[in-house]
Design an enzyme around this catalytic site. Structure first.
Site, PDB file in Angstrom:
ATOM      1  N   ALA A 173     103.927  19.934  95.655  1.00 48.11           N
ATOM      2  CA  ALA A 173     104.738  18.956  94.931  1.00 48.11           C
ATOM      3  C   ALA A 173     103.799  17.856  94.436  1.00 48.11           C
ATOM      4  O   ALA A 173     102.687  17.688  94.950  1.00 48.11           O
ATOM      5  CB  ALA A 173     105.810  18.392  95.851  1.00 48.11           C
ATOM      6  N   GLY A 206     104.331  22.679  98.526  1.00 42.71           N
ATOM      7  CA  GLY A 206     105.493  23.182  97.789  1.00 42.71           C
ATOM      8  C   GLY A 206     105.172  24.432  96.982  1.00 42.71           C
ATOM      9  O   GLY A 206     106.067  25.235  96.691  1.00 42.71           O
ATOM     10  N   GLU A 249     105.552  27.124  99.422  1.00 40.06           N
ATOM     11  CA  GLU A 249     106.989  27.236  99.738  1.00 40.06           C
ATOM     12  C   GLU A 249     107.756  27.897  98.603  1.00 40.06           C
ATOM     13  O   GLU A 249     108.656  28.714  98.833  1.00 40.06           O
ATOM     14  CB  GLU A 249     107.554  25.838 100.035  1.00 40.06           C
ATOM     15  CG  GLU A 249     107.044  25.288 101.370  1.00 40.06           C
ATOM     16  CD  GLU A 249     107.387  23.829 101.585  1.00 40.06           C
ATOM     17  OE1 GLU A 249     107.127  23.007 100.683  1.00 40.06           O
ATOM     18  OE2 GLU A 249     107.918  23.494 102.663  1.00 40.06           O
ATOM     19  N   GLU A 294     100.580  19.389 104.069  1.00 40.37           N
ATOM     20  CA  GLU A 294     101.331  18.120 104.026  1.00 40.37           C
ATOM     21  C   GLU A 294     100.909  17.131 105.103  1.00 40.37           C
ATOM     22  O   GLU A 294     100.943  15.923 104.904  1.00 40.37           O
ATOM     23  CB  GLU A 294     102.841  18.393 104.143  1.00 40.37           C
ATOM     24  CG  GLU A 294     103.462  19.073 102.928  1.00 40.37           C
ATOM     25  CD  GLU A 294     103.385  20.600 102.989  1.00 40.37           C
ATOM     26  OE1 GLU A 294     102.607  21.146 103.798  1.00 40.37           O
ATOM     27  OE2 GLU A 294     104.105  21.245 102.200  1.00 40.37           O
TER      28      GLU A 294
HETATM   29  N1  DAK Z   1     100.010  16.400  93.149  1.00 41.65           N
HETATM   30  C1  DAK Z   1      99.545  15.680  92.105  1.00 41.65           C
HETATM   31  N2  DAK Z   1      98.383  15.939  91.509  1.00 41.65           N
HETATM   32  C2  DAK Z   1      97.622  16.920  92.003  1.00 41.65           C
HETATM   33  C3  DAK Z   1      98.026  17.704  93.100  1.00 41.65           C
HETATM   34  C4  DAK Z   1      99.303  17.416  93.704  1.00 41.65           C
HETATM   35  N3  DAK Z   1      99.806  18.122  94.699  1.00 41.65           N
HETATM   36  N4  DAK Z   1      97.080  18.617  93.363  1.00 41.65           N
HETATM   37  C5  DAK Z   1      96.110  18.415  92.461  1.00 41.65           C
HETATM   38  N5  DAK Z   1      96.421  17.389  91.633  1.00 41.65           N
HETATM   39  C6  DAK Z   1      95.651  16.836  90.518  1.00 41.65           C
HETATM   40  C7  DAK Z   1      94.523  15.967  91.033  1.00 41.65           C
HETATM   41  O1  DAK Z   1      94.983  14.669  91.318  1.00 41.65           O
HETATM   42  C8  DAK Z   1      93.577  16.017  89.849  1.00 41.65           C
HETATM   43  O2  DAK Z   1      94.054  15.155  88.856  1.00 41.65           O
HETATM   44  P1  DAK Z   1      93.056  14.067  88.146  1.00 41.65           P
HETATM   45  O3  DAK Z   1      92.435  13.299  89.242  1.00 41.65           O
HETATM   46  O4  DAK Z   1      92.085  14.962  87.409  1.00 41.65           O
HETATM   47  O5  DAK Z   1      93.966  13.311  87.234  1.00 41.65           O
HETATM   48  C9  DAK Z   1      93.741  17.438  89.339  1.00 41.65           C
HETATM   49  O6  DAK Z   1      94.990  17.891  89.830  1.00 41.65           O
HETATM   50  C10 DAK Z   1      92.673  18.385  89.854  1.00 41.65           C
HETATM   51  O7  DAK Z   1      92.660  18.275  91.254  1.00 41.65           O
HETATM   52  P2  DAK Z   1      91.303  18.057  92.097  1.00 41.65           P
HETATM   53  O8  DAK Z   1      90.300  17.281  91.304  1.00 41.65           O
HETATM   54  O9  DAK Z   1      91.696  17.552  93.419  1.00 41.65           O
HETATM   55  O10 DAK Z   1      90.786  19.578  92.192  1.00 41.65           O
HETATM   56  P3  DAK Z   1      89.871  20.209  93.329  1.00 41.65           P
HETATM   57  O11 DAK Z   1      89.512  21.548  92.808  1.00 41.65           O
HETATM   58  O12 DAK Z   1      88.766  19.290  93.749  1.00 41.65           O
HETATM   59  O13 DAK Z   1      90.836  20.383  94.604  1.00 41.65           O
HETATM   60  C11 DAK Z   1      92.902  20.983  95.699  1.00 41.65           C
HETATM   61  C12 DAK Z   1      91.909  21.259  94.549  1.00 41.65           C
HETATM   62  C13 DAK Z   1      94.126  21.865  95.473  1.00 41.65           C
HETATM   63  C14 DAK Z   1      92.248  21.355  97.046  1.00 41.65           C
HETATM   64  C15 DAK Z   1      93.279  19.475  95.719  1.00 41.65           C
HETATM   65  O14 DAK Z   1      93.689  19.114  94.421  1.00 41.65           O
HETATM   66  C16 DAK Z   1      94.378  19.133  96.682  1.00 41.65           C
HETATM   67  O15 DAK Z   1      94.157  19.026  97.889  1.00 41.65           O
HETATM   68  N6  DAK Z   1      95.579  18.923  96.158  1.00 41.65           N
HETATM   69  C17 DAK Z   1      96.718  18.461  96.965  1.00 41.65           C
HETATM   70  C18 DAK Z   1      97.262  19.576  97.815  1.00 41.65           C
HETATM   71  C19 DAK Z   1      98.411  19.099  98.679  1.00 41.65           C
HETATM   72  O16 DAK Z   1      98.267  18.231  99.542  1.00 41.65           O
HETATM   73  N7  DAK Z   1      99.581  19.691  98.446  1.00 41.65           N
HETATM   74  C20 DAK Z   1     100.775  19.390  99.244  1.00 41.65           C
HETATM   75  C21 DAK Z   1     101.548  18.244  98.588  1.00 41.65           C
HETATM   76  S1  DAK Z   1     103.022  17.837  99.460  1.00 41.65           S
HETATM   77  C22 DAK Z   1     110.638  19.434  98.841  1.00 41.65           C
HETATM   78  C23 DAK Z   1     109.967  20.173  97.881  1.00 41.65           C
HETATM   79  C24 DAK Z   1     108.591  20.279  97.907  1.00 41.65           C
HETATM   80  C25 DAK Z   1     107.872  19.617  98.865  1.00 41.65           C
HETATM   81  C26 DAK Z   1     108.523  18.873  99.841  1.00 41.65           C
HETATM   82  C27 DAK Z   1     109.909  18.781  99.823  1.00 41.65           C
HETATM   83  N8  DAK Z   1     112.050  19.349  98.834  1.00 41.65           N
HETATM   84  C28 DAK Z   1     112.807  20.189  97.931  1.00 41.65           C
HETATM   85  C29 DAK Z   1     112.751  18.494  99.742  1.00 41.65           C
HETATM   86  C30 DAK Z   1     106.420  19.732  98.838  1.00 41.65           C
HETATM   87  C31 DAK Z   1     105.538  18.818  99.250  1.00 41.65           C
HETATM   88  C32 DAK Z   1     104.117  19.030  98.951  1.00 41.65           C
HETATM   89  O17 DAK Z   1     103.734  20.005  98.365  1.00 41.65           O
END
Ligand code: DAK
Length: 257
Positions: free
Chosen positions: A65, A108, A111, A131
């Protein structure tokens, strides 16, 4: 009509939805989610479509997400914001959905792939629920669906220790159906979807429905549920056609009725 996804029909009976937000690794903000659900619902309602595919890019199925969107959201807004929270729209689809995953399927993203009925992935796929590293926990089924798929011990390690699964590990632990080279995973998914789309449509829907009940019901309730769906199929034209075709030694011509 859509800004953050693309749709196509890559083969007869197959509806494909592609998440297309490359600058954010396909992070699922509320608009992307809304567009995905709407496009899948449109294919679900289209009599020409028998099976759907949800995919992203070779680099990212979806990196979760959108953290930048979630940063500004408080608990009450989250509770009230149906677009973000109502991912159950995907569970109401009656036709099968196959996730074609390559690269990141995190949070997400993982998921959403698990809400699909099957997962086919490329060798580069990485599955995880990170998360905890941003101070929260899975909220769209991770603790439930991943645990059912890979078992408690590994699910604990993935969600508490932020461990990622490689494609081969995901295959080994039963999270995905197939792993293919990055050059062919999507074409292989389309082939599988085309095969399913060519099956009798009412039976396809009732089999999906019955299998998904297996996680919800006791064995005796599930067996009863299955039996009723089985009986229901005896009222279809496809049952008459399928059995006649077998006896006549010819290929059945399904009507999806
Ligand atoms: N959100 C926003 N932007 C994201 C992102 C994310 N999840 N993942 C990547 N980006 C963006 C980065 O900010 C970056 O943008 P700029 O800085 O260039 O503007 C761009 O994508 C490229 O990312 P990186 O520079 O970080 O790329 P790397 O190759 O170095 O790293 C990575 C890739 C996937 C390891 C890293 O980007 C990363 O760790 N991303 C976050 C992963 C994460 O924590 N995901 C979980 C998020 S929480 C629900 C529904 C859904 C959910 C919950 C409830 N309900 C229906 C109730 C879900 C929650 C989640 O998913």
């Amino acid at each position: 009509m859509y800004e953050m996804i693309l749709t196509e029909t890559p083969a007869p009976g197959v509806g494909l939805v592609r998440i297309n937000r490359p600058q954010a690794l396909n992070a699922l903000n509320s608009q992307v989610s809304r567009e995905i659900f709407s496009a899948l619902e449109a294919f679900d309602a289209d009599p020409a479509i028998g099976c759907m595919i949800l995919t992203g890019s070779d680099k990212a199925f979806a990196a979760g997400a959108d953290i930048k969107e979630m940063q500004g959201i408080d608990a009450v807004t989250l509770f009230a914001e149906a677009d973000f929270t109502d991912w159950s729209r995907m569970t109401r689809l009656r036709k099968p959905v196959i996730a074609a995953v390559s690269g990141w399927a995190l949070g997400g993203g993982c998921e959403m792939a698990m809400i699909c009925d099957m997962i086919v992935c490329s060798e580069t796929a990485k599955f995880g629920q990170p998360e905890i590293s941003i101070g929260v926990m899975p909220g769209a089924g991770g603790t439930q669906r991943l645990t059912r798929a890979v078992g408690k011990a590994l699910a604990m390690e993935i969600m508490l220790g932020n461990r990622q699964l490689t494609a081969q590990e995901a295959l080994h632990h039963g999270l995905v159906n197939h792993v293919y080279p990055i050059e062919t995973y999507l074409a292989e998914t389309v082939k599988l979807a085309e095969k399913i789309a060519a099956m009798p449509g009412v039976a396809v829907k009732l089999i999906k429905d019955s299998i998904n009940r297996a996680d919800e019901l006791s064995l005796s309730e599930g067996l009863n549920y299955e039996k009723r769906n089985f009986y229901l199929l005896f009222g279809t034209e496809d049952k008459a056609e399928g059995m006649s075709a077998f006896i006549d030694k010819r290929k059945p011509a399904w009507k999806n009725r």
